[in-house]
Scaffold this active site. Structure first.
Site, PDB file in Angstrom:
ATOM      1  N   GLU A 181       0.829  -1.204   0.000  1.00  0.00           N
ATOM      2  CA  GLU A 181       0.000   0.000   0.000  1.00  0.00           C
ATOM      3  C   GLU A 181       0.868   1.260   0.000  1.00  0.00           C
ATOM      4  O   GLU A 181       0.573   2.233  -0.695  1.00  0.00           O
ATOM      5  CB  GLU A 181      -0.917   0.031   1.229  1.00  0.00           C
ATOM      6  CG  GLU A 181      -1.972  -1.061   1.256  1.00  0.00           C
ATOM      7  CD  GLU A 181      -2.786  -1.003   2.526  1.00  0.00           C
ATOM      8  OE1 GLU A 181      -3.947  -0.575   2.438  1.00  0.00           O
ATOM      9  OE2 GLU A 181      -2.259  -1.368   3.607  1.00  0.00           O
ATOM     10  N   TYR A 196     -11.253  27.784  -2.704  1.00  0.00           N
ATOM     11  CA  TYR A 196     -11.286  26.322  -2.597  1.00  0.00           C
ATOM     12  C   TYR A 196     -10.361  25.642  -3.597  1.00  0.00           C
ATOM     13  O   TYR A 196      -9.868  24.552  -3.340  1.00  0.00           O
ATOM     14  CB  TYR A 196     -12.711  25.766  -2.684  1.00  0.00           C
ATOM     15  CG  TYR A 196     -13.520  26.248  -3.852  1.00  0.00           C
ATOM     16  CD1 TYR A 196     -13.376  25.700  -5.115  1.00  0.00           C
ATOM     17  CD2 TYR A 196     -14.461  27.261  -3.686  1.00  0.00           C
ATOM     18  CE1 TYR A 196     -14.126  26.135  -6.174  1.00  0.00           C
ATOM     19  CE2 TYR A 196     -15.228  27.698  -4.747  1.00  0.00           C
ATOM     20  CZ  TYR A 196     -15.056  27.138  -5.996  1.00  0.00           C
ATOM     21  OH  TYR A 196     -15.800  27.568  -7.045  1.00  0.00           O
ATOM     22  N   ILE A 240      -4.587   5.983   8.106  1.00  0.00           N
ATOM     23  CA  ILE A 240      -5.370   7.104   7.598  1.00  0.00           C
ATOM     24  C   ILE A 240      -5.526   8.173   8.677  1.00  0.00           C
ATOM     25  O   ILE A 240      -5.763   9.329   8.364  1.00  0.00           O
ATOM     26  CB  ILE A 240      -6.730   6.660   7.002  1.00  0.00           C
ATOM     27  CG1 ILE A 240      -7.586   5.901   7.993  1.00  0.00           C
ATOM     28  CG2 ILE A 240      -6.516   5.841   5.754  1.00  0.00           C
ATOM     29  CD1 ILE A 240      -8.970   5.527   7.456  1.00  0.00           C
ATOM     30  N   GLU A 241      -5.343   7.791   9.935  1.00  0.00           N
ATOM     31  CA  GLU A 241      -5.337   8.784  11.006  1.00  0.00           C
ATOM     32  C   GLU A 241      -4.178   9.759  10.821  1.00  0.00           C
ATOM     33  O   GLU A 241      -4.346  10.983  10.956  1.00  0.00           O
ATOM     34  CB  GLU A 241      -5.242   8.114  12.381  1.00  0.00           C
ATOM     35  CG  GLU A 241      -6.469   7.324  12.779  1.00  0.00           C
ATOM     36  CD  GLU A 241      -6.530   5.894  12.222  1.00  0.00           C
ATOM     37  OE1 GLU A 241      -7.434   5.156  12.621  1.00  0.00           O
ATOM     38  OE2 GLU A 241      -5.677   5.516  11.392  1.00  0.00           O
ATOM     39  N   LYS A 273     -10.660   5.480   2.769  1.00  0.00           N
ATOM     40  CA  LYS A 273      -9.832   4.563   1.986  1.00  0.00           C
ATOM     41  C   LYS A 273     -10.807   3.791   1.114  1.00  0.00           C
ATOM     42  O   LYS A 273     -11.655   3.048   1.620  1.00  0.00           O
ATOM     43  CB  LYS A 273      -9.062   3.636   2.924  1.00  0.00           C
ATOM     44  CG  LYS A 273      -8.093   2.709   2.233  1.00  0.00           C
ATOM     45  CD  LYS A 273      -7.460   1.773   3.249  1.00  0.00           C
ATOM     46  CE  LYS A 273      -5.988   1.994   3.312  1.00  0.00           C
ATOM     47  NZ  LYS A 273      -5.310   1.023   4.195  1.00  0.00           N
TER      48      LYS A 273
END
Length: 118
Positions: free
Chosen positions: A22, A54, A73-74, A99
């Site tokens: 990954e 944006y 992912i934290e 994810k």
């Protein structure tokens, strides 16, 4: 604060995950961002300098995604928040980072973390 600039469905290719492949090859993530700030002055005066651009936010997060390499992912979500803070100042926000294809046998959904700061 009731006003917000909202970005939905920002797709990002990033090298994040517990498994070595990954982090080596990368995978898709999707990000939603709510940035809470007053939009009254921009609305009254049609003045871009009175709001948050944006397009700039999106590009700064895309740059982060191209560079990041971490396990969770934290951690990725924390880096998103730090990028926003360093580029646009600390403000109330909420993000959800998903994810898209978590490598879990028999699971076809996504996993996510949601972070909120008032």
């Amino acid at each position: 604060m009731n006003d917000a600039v909202i970005i939905r469905g920002l797709r990002l290719w990033a090298h994040v995950g517990v498994l070595e492949w990954e982090r080596k090859y990368g995978q898709w993530f999707e990000l939603d961002i709510n940035l809470y700030l007053s939009l009254a002055a921009a609305g009254e005066n049609d003045d871009l300098t009175k709001t948050l651009n944006y397009a700039d936010v999106i590009e700064s997060i895309r740059q982060l995604a191209r560079q990041i390499n971490c396990q969770t992912i934290e951690c990725f979500s924390e880096q998103v928040i730090q990028t926003i803070d360093s580029n646009y100042g600390v403000m109330p926000l909420e993000i959800e980072l998903r994810k898209c294809n978590a490598p879990i046998a028999g699971f076809n959904g996504c996993v996510a973390v949601r972070r909120r700061r008032d």
